[in-house]
Design a protein around this motif. Structure first.
Motif, short mmCIF file in Angstrom:
data_model
loop_
_atom_site.label_atom_id
_atom_site.label_comp_id
_atom_site.label_asym_id
_atom_site.label_seq_id
_atom_site.Cartn_x
_atom_site.Cartn_y
_atom_site.Cartn_z
N GLU A 1 -41.18 -6.09 75.91
CA GLU A 1 -40.72 -7.48 75.92
C GLU A 1 -40.49 -7.87 74.47
N THR A 2 -39.21 -7.97 74.07
CA THR A 2 -38.95 -8.17 72.64
C THR A 2 -38.85 -9.64 72.25
N ALA A 3 -38.70 -10.55 73.20
CA ALA A 3 -38.71 -11.98 72.87
C ALA A 3 -39.10 -12.78 74.11
N LYS A 4 -39.48 -14.03 73.89
CA LYS A 4 -39.80 -14.94 75.00
C LYS A 4 -38.54 -15.69 75.42
N PRO B 1 -33.06 -12.52 77.50
CA PRO B 1 -31.91 -11.62 77.70
C PRO B 1 -32.06 -10.22 77.09
N HIS B 2 -32.82 -10.08 76.00
CA HIS B 2 -32.99 -8.74 75.41
C HIS B 2 -33.89 -7.89 76.29
N THR B 3 -34.98 -8.50 76.74
CA THR B 3 -35.87 -7.80 77.65
C THR B 3 -35.12 -7.47 78.94
N GLY C 1 -31.42 -13.03 63.76
CA GLY C 1 -32.11 -14.06 64.52
C GLY C 1 -33.61 -14.02 64.38
N ASP C 2 -34.24 -12.92 64.78
CA ASP C 2 -35.69 -12.92 64.91
C ASP C 2 -36.44 -12.42 63.68
N THR C 3 -35.81 -11.53 62.90
CA THR C 3 -36.47 -11.02 61.69
C THR C 3 -36.75 -12.15 60.72
N VAL D 1 -36.71 0.50 75.46
CA VAL D 1 -36.74 -0.34 74.27
C VAL D 1 -35.37 -0.99 74.04
N PRO D 2 -35.28 -2.32 74.18
CA PRO D 2 -34.04 -3.02 73.83
C PRO D 2 -33.78 -2.83 72.33
N SER D 3 -32.64 -2.23 71.98
CA SER D 3 -32.49 -1.73 70.61
C SER D 3 -31.28 -2.29 69.88
N GLY D 4 -31.43 -2.40 68.55
CA GLY D 4 -30.35 -2.84 67.68
C GLY D 4 -30.29 -1.95 66.45
N ASN D 5 -31.23 -2.16 65.54
CA ASN D 5 -31.28 -1.39 64.31
C ASN D 5 -32.11 -0.12 64.44
N PHE D 6 -32.55 0.20 65.65
CA PHE D 6 -33.28 1.45 65.92
C PHE D 6 -34.66 1.47 65.27
N GLY D 7 -35.23 0.27 64.99
CA GLY D 7 -36.55 0.24 64.36
C GLY D 7 -37.68 0.36 65.37
N ASN D 8 -37.59 -0.43 66.43
CA ASN D 8 -38.64 -0.46 67.42
C ASN D 8 -38.77 0.91 68.11
N ILE D 9 -37.65 1.45 68.54
CA ILE D 9 -37.70 2.73 69.27
C ILE D 9 -38.03 3.89 68.32
N ALA E 1 -41.26 -13.44 69.18
CA ALA E 1 -40.49 -12.20 69.29
C ALA E 1 -41.31 -11.04 68.72
N PHE E 2 -40.93 -9.83 69.08
CA PHE E 2 -41.77 -8.68 68.71
C PHE E 2 -41.80 -8.44 67.21
N LYS E 3 -40.87 -9.03 66.46
CA LYS E 3 -40.86 -8.85 65.01
C LYS E 3 -42.18 -9.29 64.38
N ASP E 4 -42.87 -10.26 65.02
CA ASP E 4 -44.17 -10.70 64.50
C ASP E 4 -45.18 -9.56 64.44
N PRO F 1 -28.19 -11.61 71.24
CA PRO F 1 -27.64 -11.54 69.89
C PRO F 1 -28.46 -10.70 68.91
N SER F 2 -29.75 -10.55 69.15
CA SER F 2 -30.56 -9.77 68.21
C SER F 2 -30.24 -8.28 68.30
N MET F 3 -29.40 -7.91 69.26
CA MET F 3 -28.99 -6.51 69.39
C MET F 3 -27.51 -6.33 69.05
N ASP F 4 -26.89 -7.35 68.42
CA ASP F 4 -25.47 -7.24 68.07
C ASP F 4 -25.32 -6.51 66.74
C1 LIG Z 1 -34.87 -7.12 66.56
C2 LIG Z 1 -34.75 -7.28 68.02
C3 LIG Z 1 -34.30 -6.23 68.83
C4 LIG Z 1 -33.84 -4.90 68.27
O1 LIG Z 1 -34.87 -4.17 67.65
P1 LIG Z 1 -34.53 -2.99 66.63
O2 LIG Z 1 -35.83 -2.61 66.05
O3 LIG Z 1 -33.58 -3.57 65.62
O4 LIG Z 1 -33.89 -1.90 67.42
C5 LIG Z 1 -34.28 -6.43 70.20
N1 LIG Z 1 -34.64 -7.60 70.75
C6 LIG Z 1 -35.07 -8.64 70.00
C7 LIG Z 1 -35.44 -9.91 70.67
C8 LIG Z 1 -35.14 -8.52 68.62
O5 LIG Z 1 -35.57 -9.54 67.88
#
Ligand SMILES: *Cc1c(COP(=O)(O)O)cnc(C)c1O
Length: 475
Positions: free
Chosen positions: A420-423, A397-399, A143-145, A260-268, A111-114, A317-320
């Motif tokens: 692509e935020t996860a495989k 699913p996030h991508t 999940g991914d962090t 950018v698939p987003s949750g906590n607004f970090g990536n974007i 996942a992109f957290k790496d 779920p990583s965007m919940d």
């Molecule tokens: C963390 C994560 C996101 C959301 O990223 P944010 O930086 O929190 O917006 C989207 N997709 C995947 C797979 C993630 O692990």
């Protein structure tokens, strides 16, 4: 480069000093005092660099207190082909002639957290070695962090990780990745409730300065400054790779958009940093799932975070997430980087549960380039199926949330990149539902699903958490 708080109440500090925190002592978030800028000629001069060398250049603009050769050694270890499955580290893969994927999921946890966490592991170890001492990282994961942090710190002797995860809310693969680690410095804590509950406990701990000092607590959640800065690198990389084949004149007028698939607004947020630094990003397209608080904000200018009871459990779920911690850094820019105005805005948010920036609605799009959209489970299934059947590319699913929303914001002559935020291997259920095919699990990870798991279960109770940390912290 010095760092200040969005709320104006912090003495300017260096990158190394704020690296581990992210949260300023006044409750705000740490941001660069002025955003560094990259001139076009400088961008051009980086064209031949590989990913680790580019990362040292870009991070060098933020980490001005770390000597360049040290930074280069850190990025070389963080972004090596030992840890990343793809030679390029971050490959660009076309889906069709308008949309491409930026491959951010080639690292150890898929996942992109790496991308951010591998750098942070090196940087934290570097700072600790100079300063002496240990660090106990307390984090929450949807999940991914969690797995990215644990894989980045598992071999760092002076760092322990305490990772809270919401019980029963992660995929089998995500759980297996985290809970199979056997290092005594890695602590997995499965807590009742949802991600936002866990995040609230972390905020309470972060506010207790005595506890924090006593147990040497640090955070690596998505407000961590080291993570945000490490994420700006791949926006620069993306620009360079998209323009490799263009002539000099074509490059002058080139712009691209990023979804950018987003949750906590970090990536974007890192995309917003890169755009502010001069990377020619036209639109930053924010994609959310059914938890569409951020989509609502960018469509209407009104930010209305929701409680955990109103946060749906979805198939991405990583965007919940319904309270986007990093948004404060963007709002700081939106109010003219004025700490006083930001504090006023947050006082209103705390009192009324809502922030109304509807009179800035046009600026969100025209000045900052933000647009947005959201998707549902059915959209994800349809997008995964179509991307696989029509283009032969299997996505997670996030991508898929990203690809679906990206297609709603295509503009003629502007290439669209989806992060692509996860495989897909991390989320097999929906991939099988969409395509009838099992996503391939990389050879070296196949043992994971049957490995023994180690996890501590805990009620949604802060005292229990404090006791556990006190007992197991590395001091
Ligand atoms: C963390 C994560 C996101 C959301 O990223 P944010 O930086 O929190 O917006 C989207 N997709 C995947 C797979 C993630 O692990």
């Amino acid at each position: 480069m010095r760092y200040i708080s969005t709320r104006g109440g912090m003495e300017p500090a260096s990158f190394s000093e704020v690296l581990i925190e992210g949260l300023a002592p006044d409750g705000g978030l740490v941001v660069p005092a002025t955003m560094p800028t990259i001139a076009r000629e400088q961008l051009e001069s980086w064209r031949r660099l590989d990913y680790p060398s580019l990362a040292a250049e870009v991070l060098g603009m933020f980490a001005t207190d770390i000597p360049r050769p040290d930074l280069q050694a850190m990025t070389a270890r963080a972004y090596s082909t030992d840890k990343f499955a793809n030679e390029a580290i971050v490959p660009v893969t076309p889906i069709d002639d308008r949309v491409s994927l930026l491959g951010l999921s080639e690292g150890p946890t898929l996942a992109f957290k790496d991308m951010a966490m591998q750098f942070l592991g090196e940087a934290v170890e570097y700072v600790l070695q100079r300063k002496g001492g240990t660090l106990n990282i307390v984090g929450a994961t949807s999940g991914d962090t969690g797995s990215a942090a644990e894989y980045a710190f598992r071999d760092k002797d002076s760092v322990a990780v305490f990772m809270l995860s919401p019980q029963g809310r992660m995929s089998d693969f995500q759980r297996a990745q985290m809970y199979s680690l056997t290092e005594p410095t890695i602590h997995n804590i499965a807590m009742e409730g949802v991600f936002d509950d866990a995040q609230n406990h972390l905020k309470a701990l972060a506010g207790d300065l005595d506890f924090k000092r006593r147990y040497r607590i640090g955070a690596v959640n998505s407000i961590n400054l080291g993570r945000v800065t490490a994420q700006t690198v791949y926006y620069v990389w993306a620009y360079l790779r998209l323009t490799d084949e263009l002539s000099r004149e074509q490059r002058e007028s080139f712009e691209f958009s990023v979804t950018v698939p987003s949750g906590n607004f970090g990536n974007i947020l890192a995309g917003h940093f890169a755009k502010s630094m001069g990377v020619p990003v036209r639109r930053l397209v924010l994609a959310s799932n059914e938890n569409n608080v951020l989509d609502e904000f960018f469509r209407t200018g009104v930010y209305r975070p929701r409680t955990s009871e109103n946060t749906y459990l979805t198939s991405s779920p990583s965007m919940d997430i319904s309270k986007a911690s990093n948004l404060e850094r963007f709002i700081f820019d939106l109010v003219g980087r004025d700490g006083l105005r930001l504090r006023e805005a947050w006082a209103i948010l705390d009192a009324s549960g809502e922030l109304d920036f509807s009179d800035h609605k046009d600026a969100l799009r025209e000045t900052y380039g933000f647009v947005s959209g959201s998707s549902t489970h059915d959209d994800r299934v349809a997008t995964i199926r179509e991307t696989f059947e029509d283009h032969g590319v299997l996505i997670d699913p996030h991508t898929a949330d990203g690809v679906k929303v990206a297609r709603e914001h295509l503009e003629d002559g502007v290439p669209m990149l989806v992060l692509e935020t996860a495989k897909p291997a991390k989320f097999r259920e929906i991939v099988v539902e969409a395509t009838g095919e099992e996503p391939e699990i990389p050879e070296h990870l196949r043992y994971l699903l049957s490995a023994e798991q180690r996890v501590v279960e805990m009620t949604n109770d802060e005292r229990a958490l404090r006791n556990y940390i006190a007992e197991h912290a590395l001091l």
